[in-house]
Design a protein around this motif. Structure first.
Motif, short mmCIF file in Angstrom:
data_model
loop_
_atom_site.label_atom_id
_atom_site.label_comp_id
_atom_site.label_asym_id
_atom_site.label_seq_id
_atom_site.Cartn_x
_atom_site.Cartn_y
_atom_site.Cartn_z
N ALA A 107 0.90 -1.18 -0.06
CA ALA A 107 0.02 -0.13 0.09
C ALA A 107 0.99 1.19 0.03
N THR A 108 0.47 2.34 -0.58
CA THR A 108 1.27 3.64 -0.45
C THR A 108 1.06 4.06 0.91
N ASN A 109 1.85 4.48 1.54
CA ASN A 109 1.92 5.04 2.98
C ASN A 109 3.18 5.97 2.97
N ARG A 110 3.48 6.46 4.24
CA ARG A 110 4.13 7.64 4.55
C ARG A 110 5.15 7.49 5.40
N THR A 111 6.17 8.20 5.22
CA THR A 111 7.27 7.98 6.34
C THR A 111 7.85 9.39 6.53
N LEU A 112 8.44 9.63 7.76
CA LEU A 112 9.13 11.07 7.97
C LEU A 112 10.80 10.68 7.89
N THR A 113 11.20 11.90 7.28
CA THR A 113 12.50 12.07 7.40
C THR A 113 12.98 13.44 7.63
N ILE A 114 14.28 13.53 8.43
CA ILE A 114 14.58 14.95 8.73
C ILE A 114 15.95 15.19 8.24
N LEU A 115 16.25 16.02 7.27
CA LEU A 115 17.42 16.38 6.93
C LEU A 115 18.13 17.00 7.98
N LYS A 116 19.15 16.50 8.68
CA LYS A 116 19.62 16.87 9.93
C LYS A 116 20.79 18.22 9.92
N PRO A 117 21.04 18.75 10.78
CA PRO A 117 21.51 20.09 10.92
C PRO A 117 23.04 19.78 10.07
N ASP A 118 23.67 18.71 10.09
CA ASP A 118 24.90 18.55 9.23
C ASP A 118 24.62 18.51 7.88
N CYS A 119 23.57 18.26 7.39
CA CYS A 119 23.02 18.29 5.97
C CYS A 119 22.83 19.59 5.31
N VAL A 120 22.09 20.31 6.37
CA VAL A 120 21.93 21.78 5.89
C VAL A 120 23.21 22.71 5.91
N ARG A 121 24.09 22.29 7.15
CA ARG A 121 25.33 23.01 7.27
C ARG A 121 26.18 22.77 6.03
N LYS A 122 26.21 21.65 5.35
CA LYS A 122 26.84 21.30 4.34
C LYS A 122 26.46 21.51 3.04
N ASN A 123 25.38 22.05 3.04
CA ASN A 123 24.48 22.67 1.69
C ASN A 123 24.26 21.21 0.89
N HIS A 124 23.75 20.16 1.51
CA HIS A 124 23.25 19.06 0.69
C HIS A 124 22.02 18.87 0.88
N VAL A 125 20.94 19.87 0.94
CA VAL A 125 19.62 19.65 1.26
C VAL A 125 19.19 19.51 -0.04
N GLY A 126 19.37 20.14 -1.26
CA GLY A 126 18.90 20.04 -2.50
C GLY A 126 19.41 18.60 -3.25
N ASP A 127 20.43 18.28 -3.04
CA ASP A 127 21.27 16.90 -3.47
C ASP A 127 20.48 15.64 -2.72
N VAL A 128 19.94 15.75 -1.44
CA VAL A 128 19.39 14.67 -0.89
C VAL A 128 17.97 14.59 -1.21
N ILE A 129 17.11 15.65 -1.46
CA ILE A 129 16.00 15.99 -2.09
C ILE A 129 15.82 15.31 -3.46
N ALA A 130 16.88 15.53 -4.23
CA ALA A 130 16.93 15.11 -5.44
C ALA A 130 17.00 13.88 -5.58
N HIS A 131 17.89 12.94 -4.68
CA HIS A 131 17.81 11.42 -4.43
C HIS A 131 16.56 11.04 -3.93
N ILE A 132 15.94 11.63 -3.11
CA ILE A 132 14.65 11.04 -2.65
C ILE A 132 13.55 11.28 -3.59
N GLN A 133 13.34 12.37 -4.23
CA GLN A 133 12.62 12.38 -5.40
C GLN A 133 12.87 11.37 -6.72
N LYS A 134 14.16 10.98 -6.98
CA LYS A 134 14.51 10.21 -8.06
C LYS A 134 14.10 8.94 -7.76
N ALA A 135 14.09 8.56 -6.30
CA ALA A 135 13.71 7.34 -5.80
C ALA A 135 12.14 7.02 -5.77
N GLY A 136 11.45 7.76 -6.27
CA GLY A 136 10.07 7.79 -6.53
C GLY A 136 9.06 8.48 -5.09
#
Length: 143
Positions: free
Chosen positions: A2-31
């Motif tokens: 079934a389609t369901n939901r999950t929670l993720t948190i891009l943690k402070p190290d992700c934001v600090r290292k400017n990887h938010v966009g990169d990680v979101i792109a991986h998430i979206q590419k995975a469907g």
């Protein structure tokens, strides 16, 4: 499945290292579809409330300090088999043990600063999502 939901948190190290966009792109590419997202900064108290389940563990204080050290980006994600698929996408908690191509292998520095959180069950995904988002902040099913 079934389609369901999950929670993720891009943690402070992700934001600090400017990887938010990169990680979101991986998430979206995975469907995964993002149904709620915001940038926030946790206090030690709000981080402590979120990680209450770990209160008796030796890493709790360090985890709360890290999670309140800078902004983070919680998101609710939707996909068929969301929890299991997302945990596979992010990889092992310790990036040294994470599979090649996983988010933690690509972007995380250590077990303590592992760039991303992912719910470990459907039940916890619902509880964790409600910790960060009111139902009114969630976008209706996009499918």
């Amino acid at each position: 499945m079934a389609t369901n939901r999950t929670l993720t948190i891009l943690k402070p190290d992700c934001v600090r290292k400017n990887h938010v966009g990169d990680v979101i792109a991986h998430i979206q590419k995975a469907g995964f579809k993002i149904v709620a997202m915001k940038m926030t900064r946790l206090t030690a108290a709000t981080a402590g409330g979120f990680y209450e389940v770990h209160k008796e563990r030796p890493f709790y204080g360090e985890l709360c300090a890290f999670m309140s050290s800078g902004p983070c980006v919680p998101m609710i994600l939707e996909k068929e088999n969301a929890v299991a698929d997302f945990r596979k996408l992010i990889g092992a908690t310790d990036p040294a043990e994470a599979a090649e191509g996983t988010i933690r292998k690509l972007y995380a520095d250590s077990k303590g600063e592992n760039i991303i959180h992912g719910s470990d069950s459907d039940e916890n995904a619902a509880i964790e999502s409600a910790y960060f988002f009111a139902k009114s902040e969630e976008v209706a099913n996009l499918a």
